[in-house]
Design a protein around this motif. Structure first.
Motif, short mmCIF file in Angstrom:
data_model
loop_
_atom_site.label_atom_id
_atom_site.label_comp_id
_atom_site.label_asym_id
_atom_site.label_seq_id
_atom_site.Cartn_x
_atom_site.Cartn_y
_atom_site.Cartn_z
N VAL A 181 3.50 2.24 -6.36
CA VAL A 181 2.51 1.62 -5.48
C VAL A 181 1.74 2.74 -4.77
O VAL A 181 2.36 3.65 -4.20
N PRO B 255 1.17 1.09 -0.23
CA PRO B 255 1.86 -0.11 0.25
C PRO B 255 1.60 -0.31 1.73
O PRO B 255 1.94 0.54 2.56
N GLU C 243 -0.37 -4.19 -1.95
CA GLU C 243 -0.96 -2.95 -2.46
C GLU C 243 -2.39 -2.87 -1.98
O GLU C 243 -3.26 -3.64 -2.39
#
Length: 722
Positions: A262, A265, A280
């Protein structure tokens, strides 16, 4: 601008008084009184009030500014946290698409909200900031000290004190005096706190709020607790170290599982299936769904990949997100997502069913903002600095505005000035039939220019030009990190010559050094830019004629075409300017020889408005001049913030009462006064902007008057019949 008192404005009502007079005198006086009352009743009732940018009109109902964190209770109650809400709803409480309350006393007295919130079956725990208050008997921080606190509330939003609590009501847990709390979560009788300054996760007893233990964690962010009682913690990006989501036991032992795919985040939550939901906030703009029974596995996503930039870029639709700051679920598996846009655009809070169907949407989009309309749409297409709305003036006030588009794309245009500055006011113009938006800020310190190309960018406003200057400190130029190619000093004009929306070398035109204090800015219907300077030499008007459009469709302005024009002698300090080339008419406001300023009211419109005909032919003798509300006492209780001319009227709005005075363009005579109507609970916050009012006459003769309304996160719209 901050901590303003909201003024309640009420519509005036006439009183009928009976007179016993002689027959002839009675008839004459009755006729006079009837005419007077009819005129005044009409002027007080013929306009309607609506609004844009907030789901609710005001009173006890408004959606807060810029939600930065949220907690969803099992029953679907949504508790939120904002760093600032002008009317004091930093911590809102929502359910079933409605406002049901707030966690109180988060505003004023050097208090503000924060970046985290959580709860359990008994309490809400809110990250907040408490600053010092000087010499005061109640428990406040010492001078030059700030408490970064967890404040405890009951589920209705009332502070819940505890035995060792700090603050004036003993409801605050001081976590740090060095940095903000960036994550909160509860499990059983424990409260977990991300202490960003000390790079620790601190664990407290959720009832007594005694610290139980702590463990080291670099750059901690939001926290979520799975069914096994283990922690998932966002490790925020720092320098070259990418962001991750790490797995820890409650005792602080790092477990082997982690999520490293990710990019940004922003928020996390555990759903009713024990899956980890990750917001995300990079270019995907989705919620990523991970199975965490063993090694985390991405098993699904929620929302359109690319978010609002998928399909027609910028166009609002149910599953297109933008700037996600919050994700949560309730016991039934419903999903809640908040989008803030970019650079704190505003609140867009949505609830979805477990199958992904939109259940409700709450909007709180505007703060220090005003609107203008695309003249080609006849008042239907309305733009603010970041948003586009479609209006239907035949509907009830709460249904007139449809949120159509969000016009910033930070991934394609990372140097969009709206991502790095704080614009407040839109001027929307058609130049050679093409749409352009011009923005300035609360100090009128710059002009940002945007073009539109639906074929390449959908609804996005593309950076096209800018009037600004290299900032200085102590008389020396200061570098601007997001603009590495600007001139080393002085003012300049930027034009996007290669059409890529970036501030590249070779795209600047330096301006001659000029008087630094601005009074006002204006963009006329031809696209010419006007500035008023508060000079003492009597030559305080600057005119930048448009030199055409370049091959990429950007407007061209040059320093060589600059024209300096004489300030009319009646003005000692010129403030606002509106020029209309179709009729060669100029409207100016400022302080005059006859009505000087008391002190230096630097941001208001002045004491008089004057109209000048045949401006381009050199006339500087006013056709009329009229005194507007201004301060004569030094207490600044009465003053005019802004003016706007449309059709047969000049509209001017006052600062603290937000009353709109209406004057005839033909004579300057006052003919009406507008106040917020019952549709917005008869109230408005202060007018903070030099362009806090914008008027437009539709083809059917109706007038639309847009007025800044910060307190309850919206723009007021007055609709006057012809």
């Amino acid at each position: 601008m901050f901590n303003q008192h909201i003024k309640n404005l009420f519509l005036s009502r006439g009183k009928v008084v009976s007179f016993l007079l002689s027959l002839i005198a009675g008839i004459l006086i009755s006729i006079g009184i009837a005419t007077y009352l009819t005129a005044n009743v009409a002027s007080a009732t013929t306009y309607k009030t609506s609004w844009i940018g907030n789901t609710f009109g005001g009173g006890d109902k408004w959606v807060q500014n810029q939600i930065e964190a949220m907690y969803v209770a099992p029953n679907g109650t949504v508790y939120t946290n904002s760093g600032w809400d002008e009317a004091g709803r930093e911590a809102g409480i929502y359910k079933d698409g409605d406002v049901i309350g707030s966690s109180v006393e988060t505003h004023g007295w050097s208090r503000s909200g924060g970046k985290a919130i959580t709860g359990n079956s008994k309490y809400i725990y809110l990250a907040m900031i408490q600053g010092s208050m000087g010499d005061i008997k109640a428990d406040y921080p010492p001078e030059k000290t700030t408490w970064y606190c967890v404040r405890r509330y009951d589920l209705s939003g009332k502070p819940a004190a505890f035995s060792k609590g700090r603050g004036y009501d003993r409801s605050m847990l001081i976590v740090s005096t060095k940095g903000e709390i960036t994550g909160l979560a509860t499990s059983g009788n424990e409260l977990y706190v991300s202490d960003s300054a000390d790079n620790k996760i601190r664990v407290y007893n959720s009832e007594t709020l005694d610290e139980i233990r702590s463990f080291s964690f670099s750059n901690p962010g939001q926290i979520s607790v799975d069914r096994q009682g283990n922690l998932w913690i966002i490790q925020s990006k720092k320098g070259s170290n990418p962001a991750k989501i790490l797995h820890y036991s409650q005792q602080g032992k790092q477990l082997p599982e982690q999520i490293a795919d990710v990019v940004k985040p922003q928020a996390i939550a555990i759903d009713n299936q024990n899956r980890l939901l990750v917001a995300e906030n990079d270019s995907r703009q989705q919620v990523l769904i991970y199975n965490i029974k063993k090694k985390p596995v991405l098993t699904g996503t929620f929302g359109s990949k690319g978010g609002i930039y998928q399909g027609t870029a910028g166009e609002i639709s149910d599953l297109k997100f933008y700037g996600i700051t919050g994700v949560g679920t309730d016991a039934a598996g419903n999903i809640y997502i908040n989008s803030n846009g970019f650079n704190y655009s505003g609140t867009d809070l949505r609830k979805f069913s477990p199958t992904g169907k939109l259940q409700w949407q709450l909007l709180g989009l505007h703060f220090v903002d005003n609107a203008d309309t695309d003249p080609a749409s006849d008042g239907i297409e309305v733009f603010t600095k970041q948003e586009q709305f479609v209006m239907n003036y035949n509907k009830p006030a709460d249904q007139q505005a449809t949120y159509k588009a969000y016009t910033i794309n930070p991934f394609k245009y990372p140097q969009d000035p709206r991502l790095h500055t704080a614009p407040t006011s839109a001027f929307f113009r058609r130049i050679k039939g093409k749409p352009f938006m011009f923005l300035t800020d609360i100090f009128a310190s710059f002009i940002e220019i945007y073009r539109f190309n639906p074929n390449s960018d959908g609804k996005i406003a593309i950076p096209a030009g800018m009037f600004w200057g290299t900032p200085e400190k102590d008389g020396k130029p200061v570098a601007v990190s997001w603009l590495p190619n600007i001139p080393k000093e002085g003012e300049w004009i930027w034009g996007d010559r290669n059409g890529n929306g970036a501030f590249d070398k070779g795209e600047y035109d330096s301006l001659p050094k000029d008087y630094p204090y601005l009074g006002g800015l204006w963009v006329d219907s031809k696209g010419d830019v006007w500035k008023t300077l508060r000079t003492l030499d009597g030559i305080g008007i600057r005119h930048y004629p448009l030199q055409g459009l370049d091959r990429n469709g950007n407007p061209i302005y040059t320093s060589s075409s600059l024209q300096k024009q004489k300030t009319p002698s009646i003005f000692t300090d010129i403030r606002r300017i509106e020029y209309f080339p179709e009729t060669d008419t100029m409207y100016l406001s400022g302080f005059t020889v006859d009505h000087p300023a008391v002190g230096d009211d630097a941001t208001i419109a002045g004491s008089e408005i004057a109209r000048f005909d045949n401006w381009s032919k050199g006339n500087r003798t006013p056709r009329w001049r009229t005194v507007i509300p201004y301060d004569t006492t030094g207490k600044r209780e009465v003053s005019t913030a802004a003016m706007s001319v449309a059709g047969d009227y000049v509209f001017a709005v006052t600062v603290k009462t937000a009353e709109v005075y209406v004057y005839k363009t033909a004579t300057g005579a006052e003919v009406q006064k507008l106040k917020p109507g019952a549709e917005v609970k008869g109230e408005s916050g202060w007018i903070d902007m030099p362009y806090g009012i914008r008027a437009f006459r539709r083809s059917n003769g109706q007038y639309l008057v847009f007025v800044e309304e910060d307190a309850k996160g919206k723009v007021i719209v007055y609709n006057l019949p012809k």
